[in-house]
Design a protein around this motif. Structure first.
Motif, PDB file in Angstrom:
ATOM      1  N   SER A  74      31.586  65.802  32.224  1.00 41.05           N
ATOM      2  CA  SER A  74      32.872  66.545  32.941  1.00 41.05           C
ATOM      3  C   SER A  74      32.788  68.066  32.334  1.00 41.05           C
ATOM      4  N   TRP A 205      36.367  61.885  34.856  1.00 44.89           N
ATOM      5  CA  TRP A 205      36.638  61.661  36.155  1.00 44.89           C
ATOM      6  C   TRP A 205      35.451  61.162  36.983  1.00 44.89           C
ATOM      7  N   GLU A 206      34.382  61.447  36.622  1.00 47.19           N
ATOM      8  CA  GLU A 206      33.229  61.020  37.514  1.00 47.19           C
ATOM      9  C   GLU A 206      32.926  59.489  37.194  1.00 47.19           C
ATOM     10  N   CYS A 236      45.383  64.362  41.301  1.00 48.32           N
ATOM     11  CA  CYS A 236      44.927  65.646  41.637  1.00 48.32           C
ATOM     12  C   CYS A 236      45.979  66.712  42.209  1.00 48.32           C
ATOM     13  N   TRP A 252      40.809  71.084  40.573  1.00 51.40           N
ATOM     14  CA  TRP A 252      41.644  69.970  41.248  1.00 51.40           C
ATOM     15  C   TRP A 252      41.554  70.083  42.688  1.00 51.40           C
ATOM     16  N   ARG A 255      38.338  68.299  43.536  1.00 49.69           N
ATOM     17  CA  ARG A 255      38.282  66.951  43.485  1.00 49.69           C
ATOM     18  C   ARG A 255      39.056  66.314  44.572  1.00 49.69           C
ATOM     19  N   ASP A 258      37.129  65.907  47.700  1.00 45.84           N
ATOM     20  CA  ASP A 258      36.045  65.055  47.384  1.00 45.84           C
ATOM     21  C   ASP A 258      36.831  63.546  47.450  1.00 45.84           C
ATOM     22  N   CYS A 259      37.962  63.433  47.037  1.00 48.20           N
ATOM     23  CA  CYS A 259      38.521  61.964  47.242  1.00 48.20           C
ATOM     24  C   CYS A 259      38.737  61.809  48.591  1.00 48.20           C
TER      25      CYS A 259
END
Length: 445
Positions: A74, A205-206, A236, A252, A255, A258-259
């Protein structure tokens, strides 16, 4: 012999749950009252203009166990917060239990890979193992470093090595083992993993994303995986409200987007292709049409509709993507796949041959042309094309599988041909662009 699927074809067996027995599993963080994690808001993260966040190359991500820099997984430190955070030491000795790490089976590896002359030593630096694509050895090396050389209070290095271990297990298709070992972390929503003053999450996070995926893929608990991504999406949205800088807001938003894509991926893996297509459609309409992200989502949606067999929706997505921007390689490939989905094999061969002449160095185009030639009965030409491709480019799974299939169709001595192919692949030097090791299933042995 079709182009590579959007999801793995195998599902690891289920395993039992681990009983909760410590503070990390008993204490749950209080959930704030919010809207749905993907709902609209005054500052809609899905409708914002964003650029896709690209992870740094492996050479920049790898840390040796002795380094104490910010987490390489990160670039913004813990949970995307800029700068270092002084933490009271916490005991992560539960990650150092040798019994928690499995001995990796070698029964699914062809003998040439186990006895290759250029196989590096297990004592090689973890950095070099990752960069050369030797993920099995890297998984073993990471587990050894966790158990033997890393202090129990060095949470940053331990979590990084644990992430490397799980990711490498996935890269060698040992998802069931990775899912079992990920249980060591317990409940990532517990107060144990939160900074006592800033409430920032201590786990990169990853790694949190990977643990959610393993809960779905490793155990077949698809609903749990989807809900895990929605929990991260809610986080997020909460951070989007709190952060002030433009850079952090973009982080964010990316992210959150991506979710949303990962939810669609889980739906594909569980066989809910129509649901995945509709879900991607909602994300695509939410994207600003001026951003590259909108085109990417439309291409993803088109591929899902092709898997379903809905040619009309696939054409619609391709047309919308072409209106945003043009990419001859991607658009041409999708048009050829539409011909293939309609069983128009002659038109498919013509389309892929034209693309191959235009992009002679593209391995995926060459492989799809070979498959199309096989469908039209030109098996000798398809074999020659795939054998030349093996010699001129980095191998990938569908390429090896398709060539092995052609050997089965061409000769009764196909096992000798496939073993010869395995020996050739085992003699090559690892470059890190793809995994060096290839399983016996890909050679159809």
């Amino acid at each position: 012999m079709n182009p590579p699927p959007l999801h793995p074809s195998s599902r690891p067996r289920s395993h039992g749950r681990v009983a909760s027995g410590d503070e990390r599993r008993r204490v749950a963080i209080t959930r704030r009252s919010t809207k749905g994690p993907l709902d609209d808001d005054t500052d809609d993260p899905l409708a914002a203009s964003i650029q896709t966040v690209v992870s740094p190359p492996p050479s920049q991500r790898v840390l040796s166990p002795t380094r104490s820099d910010a987490s390489p997984l990160s670039p913004h430190g813990h949970d995307g917060v800029q700068g270092s955070i002084d933490l009271p030491p916490k005991d992560f000795s539960f990650l150092k239990d040798p019994a928690a790490y499995h001995v990796l089976p070698a029964t699914n590896i062809p003998p040439p890979f186990l006895n290759a002359p250029n196989l590096p030593s297990i004592n090689s630096p973890l950095d070099s193992l990752l960069q050369s694509g030797h993920y099995r050895l890297a998984a073993i090396s990471a587990a050894r470093a966790i158990v033997t050389t890393t202090p129990p209070t060095d949470s940053e290095t331990l979590l990084h090595l644990f992430h490397v271990r799980l990711a490498c297990l996935c890269l060698i298709s040992e998802h069931a083992l990775a899912a079992q070992e990920s249980k060591l972390l317990g409940d990532l929503n517990s107060a144990f993993y939160r900074h006592p003053f800033t409430d920032a999450h201590l786990v990169p996070w990853e790694l949190r994303l990977l643990v959610v995926r393993l809960a779905a893929l490793g155990y077949g608990e698809w609903r749990k995986g989807i809900m895990g991504y929605y929990e991260l999406a809610r986080e997020c949205r909460e951070n989007l409200v709190k952060v002030e800088s433009t850079e952090e807001k973009q982080l964010w938003r990316a992210r959150l987007r991506d979710c949303g894509i990962r939810v669609a991926n889980v739906l594909v893996e569980m066989g809910e292709l129509e649901g995945a297509g509709r879900h991607l459609g909602t994300l695509a309409t939410a994207e600003d049409s001026d951003t590259p992200g909108a085109r990417e989502l439309l291409i993803m949606e088109a591929l899902v509709w092709l898997r379903v067999g809905d040619i009309l929706n696939a054409r619609r997505c391709l047309s919308s993507a072409a209106n945003l921007s043009s990419d001859e390689l991607v658009d041409g490939t999708l048009k050829a796949l539409i011909h293939l989905s309609n069983s128009e094999y002659t038109a498919t061969v013509s389309a892929f041959r034209s693309l191959h002449d235009q992009f002679p160095g593209d391995a995926m185009i060459a492989q799809n042309l070979a498959v199309s030639l096989l469908y039209t009965g030109h098996i000798a030409e398809a074999r020659t094309l795939l054998e030349d491709l093996v010699d001129s480019s980095e191998p990938f799974r569908s390429e090896i599988f398709n060539l092995s299939t052609i050997y089965e169709l061409c000769t009764e001595r196909n096992r000798e041909k496939k073993m010869g192919l395995a020996e050739k692949m085992a003699r090559r030097e690892g470059t890190g662009s793809v995994g060096w090791e290839i399983s016996a299933a890909e050679f159809k042995l």
